[in-house]
Design an enzyme around this catalytic site. Structure first.
Site, PDB file in Angstrom:
ATOM      1  N   GLY A  13     -24.650  39.871  58.451  1.00 18.05           N
ATOM      2  CA  GLY A  13     -23.728  40.893  58.961  1.00 18.05           C
ATOM      3  C   GLY A  13     -22.344  40.336  59.259  1.00 18.05           C
ATOM      4  O   GLY A  13     -21.331  40.792  58.711  1.00 18.05           O
ATOM      5  N   VAL A  14     -22.283  39.313  60.097  1.00 17.79           N
ATOM      6  CA  VAL A  14     -20.985  38.729  60.476  1.00 17.79           C
ATOM      7  C   VAL A  14     -20.362  37.998  59.283  1.00 17.79           C
ATOM      8  O   VAL A  14     -19.162  38.136  59.012  1.00 17.79           O
ATOM      9  CB  VAL A  14     -21.155  37.756  61.673  1.00 17.79           C
ATOM     10  CG1 VAL A  14     -19.858  37.027  61.976  1.00 17.79           C
ATOM     11  CG2 VAL A  14     -21.642  38.509  62.905  1.00 17.79           C
ATOM     12  N   THR A  96     -24.487  31.395  61.003  1.00 14.95           N
ATOM     13  CA  THR A  96     -25.945  31.534  61.130  1.00 14.95           C
ATOM     14  C   THR A  96     -26.341  31.575  62.608  1.00 14.95           C
ATOM     15  O   THR A  96     -25.500  31.423  63.500  1.00 14.95           O
ATOM     16  CB  THR A  96     -26.671  30.336  60.489  1.00 14.95           C
ATOM     17  OG1 THR A  96     -26.515  29.194  61.352  1.00 14.95           O
ATOM     18  CG2 THR A  96     -26.122  29.990  59.118  1.00 14.95           C
ATOM     19  N   LYS A 120     -23.937  30.616  68.979  1.00 13.01           N
ATOM     20  CA  LYS A 120     -23.905  30.141  70.377  1.00 13.01           C
ATOM     21  C   LYS A 120     -24.728  28.873  70.604  1.00 13.01           C
ATOM     22  O   LYS A 120     -24.572  28.206  71.626  1.00 13.01           O
ATOM     23  CB  LYS A 120     -24.460  31.228  71.318  1.00 13.01           C
ATOM     24  CG  LYS A 120     -23.713  32.538  71.260  1.00 13.01           C
ATOM     25  CD  LYS A 120     -24.425  33.634  72.061  1.00 13.01           C
ATOM     26  CE  LYS A 120     -23.893  35.003  71.716  1.00 13.01           C
ATOM     27  NZ  LYS A 120     -24.572  35.698  70.611  1.00 13.01           N
ATOM     28  N   VAL A 151     -18.530  34.297  72.799  1.00 10.09           N
ATOM     29  CA  VAL A 151     -18.505  35.123  74.019  1.00 10.09           C
ATOM     30  C   VAL A 151     -17.565  36.303  73.772  1.00 10.09           C
ATOM     31  O   VAL A 151     -16.386  36.102  73.452  1.00 10.09           O
ATOM     32  CB  VAL A 151     -17.993  34.325  75.246  1.00 10.09           C
ATOM     33  CG1 VAL A 151     -18.021  35.199  76.502  1.00 10.09           C
ATOM     34  CG2 VAL A 151     -18.801  33.060  75.467  1.00 10.09           C
ATOM     35  N   LEU A 155     -12.929  39.479  71.371  1.00  9.55           N
ATOM     36  CA  LEU A 155     -12.083  39.549  72.581  1.00  9.55           C
ATOM     37  C   LEU A 155     -11.603  38.142  72.961  1.00  9.55           C
ATOM     38  O   LEU A 155     -12.361  37.181  72.845  1.00  9.55           O
ATOM     39  CB  LEU A 155     -12.867  40.136  73.761  1.00  9.55           C
ATOM     40  CG  LEU A 155     -13.346  41.577  73.636  1.00  9.55           C
ATOM     41  CD1 LEU A 155     -14.163  41.962  74.874  1.00  9.55           C
ATOM     42  CD2 LEU A 155     -12.165  42.521  73.480  1.00  9.55           C
ATOM     43  N   GLY A 212     -29.102  50.539  65.955  1.00  6.74           N
ATOM     44  CA  GLY A 212     -28.767  49.176  65.516  1.00  6.74           C
ATOM     45  C   GLY A 212     -28.031  48.363  66.568  1.00  6.74           C
ATOM     46  O   GLY A 212     -27.467  47.318  66.274  1.00  6.74           O
ATOM     47  N   ASP A 226     -29.394  36.086  75.921  1.00  8.50           N
ATOM     48  CA  ASP A 226     -28.108  36.143  75.195  1.00  8.50           C
ATOM     49  C   ASP A 226     -26.943  36.090  76.205  1.00  8.50           C
ATOM     50  O   ASP A 226     -25.971  35.360  76.010  1.00  8.50           O
ATOM     51  CB  ASP A 226     -28.051  37.429  74.362  1.00  8.50           C
ATOM     52  CG  ASP A 226     -26.772  37.524  73.539  1.00  8.50           C
ATOM     53  OD1 ASP A 226     -26.566  36.651  72.673  1.00  8.50           O
ATOM     54  OD2 ASP A 226     -25.965  38.442  73.787  1.00  8.50           O
ATOM     55  N   LYS A 230     -24.037  33.015  77.022  1.00  5.78           N
ATOM     56  CA  LYS A 230     -22.584  33.229  77.147  1.00  5.78           C
ATOM     57  C   LYS A 230     -22.071  32.662  78.479  1.00  5.78           C
ATOM     58  O   LYS A 230     -21.013  32.033  78.532  1.00  5.78           O
ATOM     59  CB  LYS A 230     -22.260  34.717  77.012  1.00  5.78           C
ATOM     60  CG  LYS A 230     -22.528  35.228  75.588  1.00  5.78           C
ATOM     61  CD  LYS A 230     -22.455  36.738  75.497  1.00  5.78           C
ATOM     62  CE  LYS A 230     -22.760  37.201  74.073  1.00  5.78           C
ATOM     63  NZ  LYS A 230     -22.981  38.624  73.944  1.00  5.78           N
ATOM     64  N   GLY A 348     -20.800  43.589  67.298  1.00  6.10           N
ATOM     65  CA  GLY A 348     -20.612  44.206  65.981  1.00  6.10           C
ATOM     66  C   GLY A 348     -19.992  43.212  65.015  1.00  6.10           C
ATOM     67  O   GLY A 348     -19.242  42.314  65.423  1.00  6.10           O
TER      68      GLY A 348
HETATM   69  P1  NHO Z   1     -27.582  37.782  60.323  1.00  6.81           P
HETATM   70  O1  NHO Z   1     -27.133  39.105  59.790  1.00  6.81           O
HETATM   71  O2  NHO Z   1     -29.025  37.549  60.587  1.00  6.81           O
HETATM   72  O3  NHO Z   1     -27.046  36.657  59.337  1.00  6.81           O
HETATM   73  C1  NHO Z   1     -27.405  35.308  59.432  1.00  6.81           C
HETATM   74  C2  NHO Z   1     -27.141  34.638  58.078  1.00  6.81           C
HETATM   75  O4  NHO Z   1     -27.379  33.238  58.208  1.00  6.81           O
HETATM   76  C3  NHO Z   1     -28.033  35.127  56.948  1.00  6.81           C
HETATM   77  O5  NHO Z   1     -27.242  35.210  55.761  1.00  6.81           O
HETATM   78  C4  NHO Z   1     -29.072  33.990  56.790  1.00  6.81           C
HETATM   79  O6  NHO Z   1     -29.577  33.901  55.463  1.00  6.81           O
HETATM   80  C5  NHO Z   1     -28.182  32.817  57.114  1.00  6.81           C
HETATM   81  N1  NHO Z   1     -28.899  31.611  57.532  1.00  6.81           N
HETATM   82  C6  NHO Z   1     -29.756  31.460  58.579  1.00  6.81           C
HETATM   83  N2  NHO Z   1     -30.173  30.174  58.658  1.00  6.81           N
HETATM   84  C7  NHO Z   1     -29.575  29.516  57.632  1.00  6.81           C
HETATM   85  C8  NHO Z   1     -29.598  28.177  57.176  1.00  6.81           C
HETATM   86  N3  NHO Z   1     -30.334  27.257  57.802  1.00  6.81           N
HETATM   87  N4  NHO Z   1     -28.843  27.842  56.073  1.00  6.81           N
HETATM   88  C9  NHO Z   1     -28.089  28.780  55.436  1.00  6.81           C
HETATM   89  N5  NHO Z   1     -28.016  30.056  55.846  1.00  6.81           N
HETATM   90  C10 NHO Z   1     -28.755  30.427  56.914  1.00  6.81           C
HETATM   91  O7  NHO Z   1     -26.818  37.445  61.722  1.00  6.81           O
HETATM   92  P2  NHO Z   1     -25.372  37.959  62.209  1.00  6.81           P
HETATM   93  O8  NHO Z   1     -25.484  39.190  63.011  1.00  6.81           O
HETATM   94  O9  NHO Z   1     -24.446  37.934  61.046  1.00  6.81           O
HETATM   95  O10 NHO Z   1     -24.971  36.796  63.242  1.00  6.81           O
HETATM   96  C11 NHO Z   1     -24.473  35.578  62.780  1.00  6.81           C
HETATM   97  C12 NHO Z   1     -24.083  34.705  63.966  1.00  6.81           C
HETATM   98  O11 NHO Z   1     -23.069  35.382  64.726  1.00  6.81           O
HETATM   99  C13 NHO Z   1     -25.244  34.440  64.961  1.00  6.81           C
HETATM  100  O12 NHO Z   1     -25.158  33.129  65.464  1.00  6.81           O
HETATM  101  C14 NHO Z   1     -24.968  35.451  66.079  1.00  6.81           C
HETATM  102  O13 NHO Z   1     -25.477  35.048  67.343  1.00  6.81           O
HETATM  103  C15 NHO Z   1     -23.451  35.410  66.088  1.00  6.81           C
HETATM  104  N6  NHO Z   1     -22.887  36.552  66.748  1.00  6.81           N
HETATM  105  C16 NHO Z   1     -23.131  37.818  66.304  1.00  6.81           C
HETATM  106  C17 NHO Z   1     -22.654  38.901  67.038  1.00  6.81           C
HETATM  107  C18 NHO Z   1     -22.892  40.296  66.517  1.00  6.81           C
HETATM  108  O14 NHO Z   1     -22.397  41.289  67.071  1.00  6.81           O
HETATM  109  N7  NHO Z   1     -23.613  40.449  65.403  1.00  6.81           N
HETATM  110  C19 NHO Z   1     -21.964  38.631  68.231  1.00  6.81           C
HETATM  111  C20 NHO Z   1     -21.666  37.314  68.606  1.00  6.81           C
HETATM  112  C21 NHO Z   1     -22.135  36.284  67.851  1.00  6.81           C
HETATM  113  O15 NHO Z   1     -20.420  39.405  69.775  1.00  6.81           O
HETATM  114  C22 NHO Z   1     -21.631  39.672  69.225  1.00  6.81           C
HETATM  115  C23 NHO Z   1     -22.746  39.682  70.285  1.00  6.81           C
HETATM  116  O16 NHO Z   1     -22.755  38.865  71.163  1.00  6.81           O
HETATM  117  C24 NHO Z   1     -23.803  40.674  70.087  1.00  6.81           C
HETATM  118  C25 NHO Z   1     -24.844  40.665  71.250  1.00  6.81           C
HETATM  119  N8  NHO Z   1     -26.166  40.952  70.713  1.00  6.81           N
HETATM  120  C26 NHO Z   1     -24.467  41.711  72.281  1.00  6.81           C
HETATM  121  O17 NHO Z   1     -23.472  41.534  72.989  1.00  6.81           O
HETATM  122  O18 NHO Z   1     -25.193  42.755  72.416  1.00  6.81           O
END
Ligand code: NHO
Length: 367
Positions: A13-14, A96, A120, A151, A155, A212, A226, A230, A348
């Site tokens: 996603g990200v 990841t 994180k 975090v 923002l 979602g 989570d 942070k 998101g």
């Molecule tokens: P996905 O969609 O699961 O994607 C992960 C990708 O990494 C996939 O392509 C997978 O194949 C790949 N992958 C995993 N292990 C691998 C490896 N060993 N080698 C190669 N590729 C590998 O996850 P997201 O959603 O895209 O998230 C990615 C990172 O961003 C994570 O570390 C997540 O914690 C971080 N992140 C996401 C969000 C969000 O909104 N999606 C946020 C912050 C950080 O600000 C957001 C937040 O804190 C959301 C929180 N749940 C809240 O406040 O409610």
């Protein structure tokens, strides 16, 4: 125009949003030619072996059609060798969730590879790893490291904290709503202006999951970890030696008997039996003219960190939050009791990717 090489691990996603934002940025950049040399997922990778750069307009179909034998280079050895052989500066983007990748950050940084990431794990797991990352970055020829999106997504939370500290302000307390999921849940379960049509807590969780906003298994949000991660990052950057994200009180919203539920569905089905408990918490807050919210709090002076439910006055900024927004209040010597407040979408893919790209631009500005 100088050339910079970018390697992207993780294209979920990200990662996807990040690549599309990076492509647009690369097209308008006047100072740098950005050459993306690696995009990988868990099981597949595309690589620009001659460092001429991948086509960011077609990466998704290129990755999908890359033969299944094109595995990501073995991590860390082959990846490190490939990156350090590039004919110019390299920025590694870790999109990841992987703790194993985060554990290798010190090695990449001490080899001069720069790092930007929303993951994180490296900054909120053991204190030793956190220290190793920063000392590798600060060593001679160490790479820059930025992780704003760990975090509050895009923002300006970590950069604000750094600016406050660097300019000589004293952080007294940081508190707020740090989880988009928890924000959405409590804004719908205990709204500021109740309409009488509020749903029980279990129904709010089910709805948030359908939209979602939660992790596939909502327990990964409701356990508070989570938010604790942070707070651990903020505490460490404020100078506190927090050993683990579980070394301070975290209020889990998972009823004890449901901790062992074998699936998300089983958990959600059982959650309704505990709606009465959450109703009591909500009513107790209302009887005091307040609303209940799930917050994190860091008292720097006392060295205390906590994560859990708290009541807030109906007129407070926290009570007035909408949707899945985050709010982070910095109480400092300079800003006093009125605090400096950062507020807005805190979860998101698009806003998280924006945080990652802004970090990458910070690296570019320093090269
Ligand atoms: P996905 O969609 O699961 O994607 C992960 C990708 O990494 C996939 O392509 C997978 O194949 C790949 N992958 C995993 N292990 C691998 C490896 N060993 N080698 C190669 N590729 C590998 O996850 P997201 O959603 O895209 O998230 C990615 C990172 O961003 C994570 O570390 C997540 O914690 C971080 N992140 C996401 C969000 C969000 O909104 N999606 C946020 C912050 C950080 O600000 C957001 C937040 O804190 C959301 C929180 N749940 C809240 O406040 O409610």
């Amino acid at each position: 125009m100088s050339k910079v090489y970018v390697a992207i691990i993780g294209a979920g996603g990200v990662g996807k949003s990040f690549i599309s934002q990076l492509n647009a940025y690369a097209l308008r950049s006047k100072n740098h030619i950005i050459s993306t040399i690696l995009i990988s997922r868990s099981s597949k990778a595309i690589l620009s072996k001659d460092y001429s750069g991948l086509n960011l307009a077609t990466w998704e179909s290129d990755l999908a059609s890359s033969s299944s034998s094109v595995k990501p280079p073995s991590f860390p050895e082959e990846t490190l060798k490939f990156l350090t052989s590039a004919p110019g500066p390299v920025i590694l983007v870790d999109n990841t969730f992987s703790g194993a990748i985060a554990a290798e950050y010190p090695r990449f940084l001490s080899s001069g590879v720069h790092l930007v990431t929303p993951n994180k794990k490296g900054f909120s797991s053991s204190l030793d790893l956190f220290k190793a990352i920063y000392s590798a970055s600060k060593a001679q020829n160490g790479g820059y490291v930025f992780h704003e999106a760990t975090v509050g997504a895009g923002l300006p939370v970590l950069s604000t904290l750094k600016d406050l500290i660097d300019t000589g302000d004293e952080i007294v307390k940081i508190e707020g709503v740090f989880s988009g999921t928890m924000s959405y849940l409590f804004n719908s379960f205990a709204p500021l202006s109740p309409s009488g049509a509020e749903k029980p807590f279990s129904a709010c969780v089910a709805e948030a999951r359908e939209l979602g906003y939660t992790e596939p298994d909502p327990r990964d949000d409701l356990n508070g970890l989570d938010v604790a991660r942070k707070l651990t990052i903020l505490a460490r950057l404020s100078g506190l030696q927090v050993s683990e994200p579980t070394s301070f009180p975290i209020q889990s919203l998972i009823p004890k008997p449901l901790e062992s539920a074998t699936s998300a569905e089983e958990f959600l089905a059982g959650l309704a039996d505990f709606d009465g408990e959450m109703d009591k918490v909500k009513t107790a807050a209302e009887s005091k003219g307040a609303v209940v919210r799930y917050v994190g709090s860091l008292d720097v002076g006392k060295g205390e960190v906590s994560v859990g439910l708290r009541n807030f006055d109906r007129g407070s900024a926290v009570a007035g939050l909408k949707g899945s927004d985050n709010i982070i209040s910095f109480y400092t010597k300079r800003y006093g009791e009125r605090a400096m407040i950062v507020q807005g979408a805190g979860a998101g893919a698009e806003v998280t990717a924006m945080g990652v790209l802004s970090d990458l631009i910070k690296v570019l500005e320093r090269l």
